[in-house]
Enzyme design. Structure first.
Site, short mmCIF file in Angstrom:
data_model
loop_
_atom_site.label_atom_id
_atom_site.label_comp_id
_atom_site.label_asym_id
_atom_site.label_seq_id
_atom_site.Cartn_x
_atom_site.Cartn_y
_atom_site.Cartn_z
N CYS A 1 0.79 -1.23 0.00
CA CYS A 1 0.00 0.00 0.00
C CYS A 1 0.83 1.29 0.00
O CYS A 1 0.58 2.18 -0.83
CB CYS A 1 -0.97 0.03 1.18
SG CYS A 1 -1.47 -1.55 1.80
N ARG B 1 6.95 -10.97 5.47
CA ARG B 1 6.40 -10.83 6.82
C ARG B 1 7.04 -11.87 7.72
O ARG B 1 7.18 -13.03 7.32
CB ARG B 1 4.87 -11.01 6.81
CG ARG B 1 4.14 -9.96 6.00
CD ARG B 1 2.64 -10.17 6.00
NE ARG B 1 1.98 -9.23 5.10
CZ ARG B 1 0.67 -9.23 4.86
NH1 ARG B 1 -0.10 -10.13 5.45
NH2 ARG B 1 0.15 -8.34 4.04
N GLN C 1 1.52 -10.71 -3.34
CA GLN C 1 0.12 -10.31 -3.21
C GLN C 1 -0.34 -9.68 -4.51
O GLN C 1 0.35 -8.85 -5.10
CB GLN C 1 -0.05 -9.29 -2.08
CG GLN C 1 -0.16 -9.89 -0.71
CD GLN C 1 -0.67 -8.88 0.30
OE1 GLN C 1 -0.18 -7.76 0.37
NE2 GLN C 1 -1.65 -9.26 1.09
N ASP D 1 -2.19 -7.25 -5.26
CA ASP D 1 -2.82 -6.05 -4.72
C ASP D 1 -3.38 -5.15 -5.82
O ASP D 1 -2.86 -5.11 -6.93
CB ASP D 1 -1.78 -5.23 -3.95
CG ASP D 1 -1.80 -5.50 -2.47
OD1 ASP D 1 -2.90 -5.67 -1.92
OD2 ASP D 1 -0.72 -5.54 -1.85
N HIS E 1 -5.08 -0.95 -5.64
CA HIS E 1 -5.59 0.16 -4.86
C HIS E 1 -6.41 1.04 -5.79
O HIS E 1 -5.93 1.42 -6.87
CB HIS E 1 -4.44 0.94 -4.22
CG HIS E 1 -3.63 0.09 -3.28
ND1 HIS E 1 -2.42 -0.48 -3.65
CD2 HIS E 1 -3.87 -0.33 -2.03
CE1 HIS E 1 -1.95 -1.20 -2.64
NE2 HIS E 1 -2.81 -1.13 -1.65
N LYS F 1 -13.47 -4.34 6.33
CA LYS F 1 -13.18 -5.09 5.12
C LYS F 1 -14.23 -6.16 4.87
O LYS F 1 -14.92 -6.60 5.79
CB LYS F 1 -11.79 -5.73 5.20
CG LYS F 1 -11.60 -6.67 6.39
CD LYS F 1 -10.21 -7.29 6.40
CE LYS F 1 -10.04 -8.24 7.57
NZ LYS F 1 -8.82 -9.04 7.49
N HIS G 1 -8.38 -0.99 -0.78
CA HIS G 1 -7.34 -2.01 -0.93
C HIS G 1 -8.07 -3.31 -1.27
O HIS G 1 -9.08 -3.62 -0.64
CB HIS G 1 -6.59 -2.27 0.38
CG HIS G 1 -6.06 -1.06 1.07
ND1 HIS G 1 -4.72 -0.81 1.20
CD2 HIS G 1 -6.69 -0.04 1.71
CE1 HIS G 1 -4.54 0.30 1.89
NE2 HIS G 1 -5.72 0.78 2.21
#
Length: 644
Positions: free
Chosen positions: A333, A362, A380, A382, A384, A463, A509
């Site tokens: 992000c 992570r 990921q 992802d 946005h 979410k 997201h």
């Protein structure tokens, strides 16, 4: 008389002090027999609970999720009773119901073995037949401490001492066994008929490595033996489909001590991975997304600005560059924010959909690592989405439609959960209410059933989570949509509105796969390693019957490759039946056997994986058309549970 409102909206009058058991009996004899507990104004209670005021009541049975949880919790107490009967001196930890079963932690001088599990099951069966009632008693703190101190139950004493003042303390007794427990429980041990002890594990007391390691016994329980048998069958099937085992057998990926939690992808695994990524790119381009790429390592200041430094630091990796602190990104992000801010944006640019297949790292505890399902670095998918407030509903619906399309392509069913504000969150109450309301409105507009998951949102916003259900009835959280009013504020994101003034965009997201690595693991287990043709690393293997047929086999491979069909020839000096078995073992979708007749007529003998046949003869061009259509349609077939 008290007025009791039932789940179906009907109202019944009962005397003050009437128990929930008597209420169930007044509704029907069958319900009274099946009942295990009840909810009173949303709180689950024993059937012995006496009503003292008007209330909303739902009778729970073990064929429902909440009733089954009560049954399993009661089974954990039955296990603890059996352990103390067979192994006197064993001290008790905790024994909750969990997803698909229960466990109980024990501190015992005896080291439990698989043979002990069989002995304990027999003792539990005996105790269940005794039909001991589960009797609840509320006590003062001093009495509870004296009781458990007197029995040397130091773990129970610790739990009692940690309870806040004013919290009711209750104990449950069945037969010769008493435990500290908030409850509720089934009426008696006789309700527990279908159960199984599954395995042993070690567990630190209260999950802290500073505490003593206890012995944990896992088990499960169901209302009916048939449900238990089905579950145990699926457990065995899950072992056969374990993605770690299949990944090694099919030469897709490997895991090594040199990089715990950091998977190595092999050539065939990269084919599957690249197909998934190419599919992702194509479908996102069709829906107006633009792809970006952001750095893996970014300055500490960025992570402080995003809030990750305060809220996510324990899960991050760090390094120093030129004497300054940097972090390896755990999320994509913040990098996306920098891309947004790289130029002035107008309201005409919105919605702006920026997607990234971003590698994140992570820190996971070593004990939590599990194949590709739980790793320390993963990609990921992802995206946005930056938008006007008026565009929120349509954008959320667009993401829901995209996620639904992807999961149906792969043959997954799913359910949806709405996760709301956690305790460790940032932002105003007003912003959270607005964000949560927008997600609810989109779900309702789509007519979707969903479950509210209180307090499980991200620290920056609520979410929608998509939980896949695989062929073994397991659920996996993959896709998510997070509505965020916080990050645009923290990063001072703006756009120029129709009025010529700067305004704050709203942000979504979202991920579809969730993690490429994890999704591959789920696909491996869903398909038992037999990928559908469009995903298979090798789509066709051509088997010449003898050496003189090798030239024709190579020409077949060449023709298939011309059409971008992944194919290879097996020209080893082995018997044809051996080569057929090898192709089946490697789960290749199509095997083409070629001999004299096929070479003479430009044909192939087609064998499809999983089908027991001698091979149906068809012209080569006919086969090319057949497989091209199967690839184009992305046909997916989930293998039967009873084996390949």
């Amino acid at each position: 008389m008290l007025q009791v409102t039932l789940k179906d909206g009907s109202v019944r009058s009962v005397e003050p002090g009437a128990t929930l058991a008597s209420l169930a009996a007044s509704i029907s004899r069958g319900l009274a027999k099946a009942a295990v507990a009840a909810k009173v104004d949303g709180e689950t209670r024993d059937l012995t609970y006496a009503l003292q005021s008007d209330a909303e009541v739902e009778i729970l049975t073990a064929d429902g999720e909440e009733g089954l949880k009560v049954l399993r919790h009661s089974a954990s107490h039955l296990l603890a009773q059996a352990v103390q009967n067979l192994f006197p001196g064993t001290r008790l930890g905790i024994g909750p119901a969990i997803a698909n079963g229960f466990y109980y932690d024990f501190d015992s001088e005896h080291v439990f073995t698989p043979e002990d599990l069989r002995r304990l099951e027999a003792e539990m069966t005996h105790l269940a037949k005794e039909n001991f009632p589960y009797e609840r008693r509320e006590v003062e703190r001093g009495e509870a401490l004296a009781f458990f101190n007197g029995r040397g139950e130091n773990y129970k004493v610790e739990l009692i001492e940690d309870l806040p003042d004013g919290v009711p303390i209750s104990m449950y007794t069945q037969g010769n066994f008493t435990d500290l427990c908030a409850g509720p429980h089934v009426p008696s041990t006789g309700k527990i008929k279908a159960f199984k002890l599954l395995n042993l594990a070690g567990a630190y007391w209260r999950g802290s490595e500073k505490n003593k390691m206890l012995q944990r016994i896992y088990g499960t329980a169901f209302e009916k033996q048939a449900d238990l048998d089905d579950y145990l069958f699926k457990l065995e099937e899950a072992k056969r489909r374990d993605h770690r085992k299949l990944g090694q057998e099919l030469d897709l990926f490997s895991l090594h001590d040199e990089g715990p939690g950091f998977p190595f992808f092999h050539p065939k695994g990269m084919i599957v991975r690249n197909i998934l990524e190419d599919f992702w790119r194509l479908e996102h381009q069709r829906r107006g997304y633009q792809e970006i790429k952001t750095p893996i390592i970014l300055n500490r200041g960025l992570w402080e600005q995003s809030g990750h430094w305060d809220h996510y630091k324990e899960n991050m990796y760090f390094t120093k560059i030129d004497d300054e602190d940097y972090a390896v990104k755990p999320m994509n992000c913040p990098g996306g924010m920098i891309v947004y801010k790289s130029k002035l944006r107008s309201y005409r640019d919105l919605p702006l959909r920026l997607g990234e297949l971003g590698l994140v790292h992570r820190h996971e505890l070593s004990g939590a690592l599990h194949g590709l399902l739980r790793v320390r670095n993963f990609t990921q998918d992802d995206a946005h989405i930056y938008m006007l407030p008026s565009q929120i509903k349509d954008e959320i619906i667009g993401v829901i439609d995209l996620v639904d399309y992807f999961y149906r392509i792969f043959g997954f069913e799913y359910h949806v959960e709405l996760s709301t504000r956690p305790e460790d969150s940032m932002g105003s109450d007003e912003a959270w209410e607005m964000a949560t309301g927008a997600l609810e409105e989109a779900l309702q507009a789509k007519g979707m059933d969903y479950k509210v998951n209180p307090g499980d949102g991200a620290f920056y916003g609520p979410k929608i989570d998509f939980h896949l259900r695989d062929c073994l009835d397991r659920t996996w959280q993959c896709g998510t949509i997070q509505l965020d009013f916080q990050m645009p504020e923290k990063f001072d994101l703006t756009y120029v509105g129709e009025d010529g003034q700067k305004h704050r965009p709203v942000m979504i997201h979202r991920v579809v796969y969730g993690s490429i690595e994890r999704f591959i693991a789920l696909l491996l287990e869903q398909y038992a390693g037999a990928f559908p043709t469009w995903l298979a690393p090798v789509q066709v293997r051509v088997l010449p019957i003898s050496e003189r047929h090798e030239k024709y086999a190579q020409s077949v491979v060449a023709r298939l490759r011309e059409q971008d069909i992944r194919s290879e020839a097996d020209d080893r000096r082995e018997k044809i039946n051996y080569k057929i078995r090898e192709a089946q073992r490697e789960k290749i979708p199509f095997t083409l056997v070629v001999g004299d007749r096929e070479a003479e007529s430009a044909a192939v003998a087609v064998r499809r994986y999983g089908q027991d046949n001698a091979g149906s003869k068809m012209g080569l061009e006919e086969f090319v058309s057949l497989i091209q259509e199967e690839i184009r349609s992305k046909k997916s077939v989930v293998p039967q549970l009873h084996g390949d």
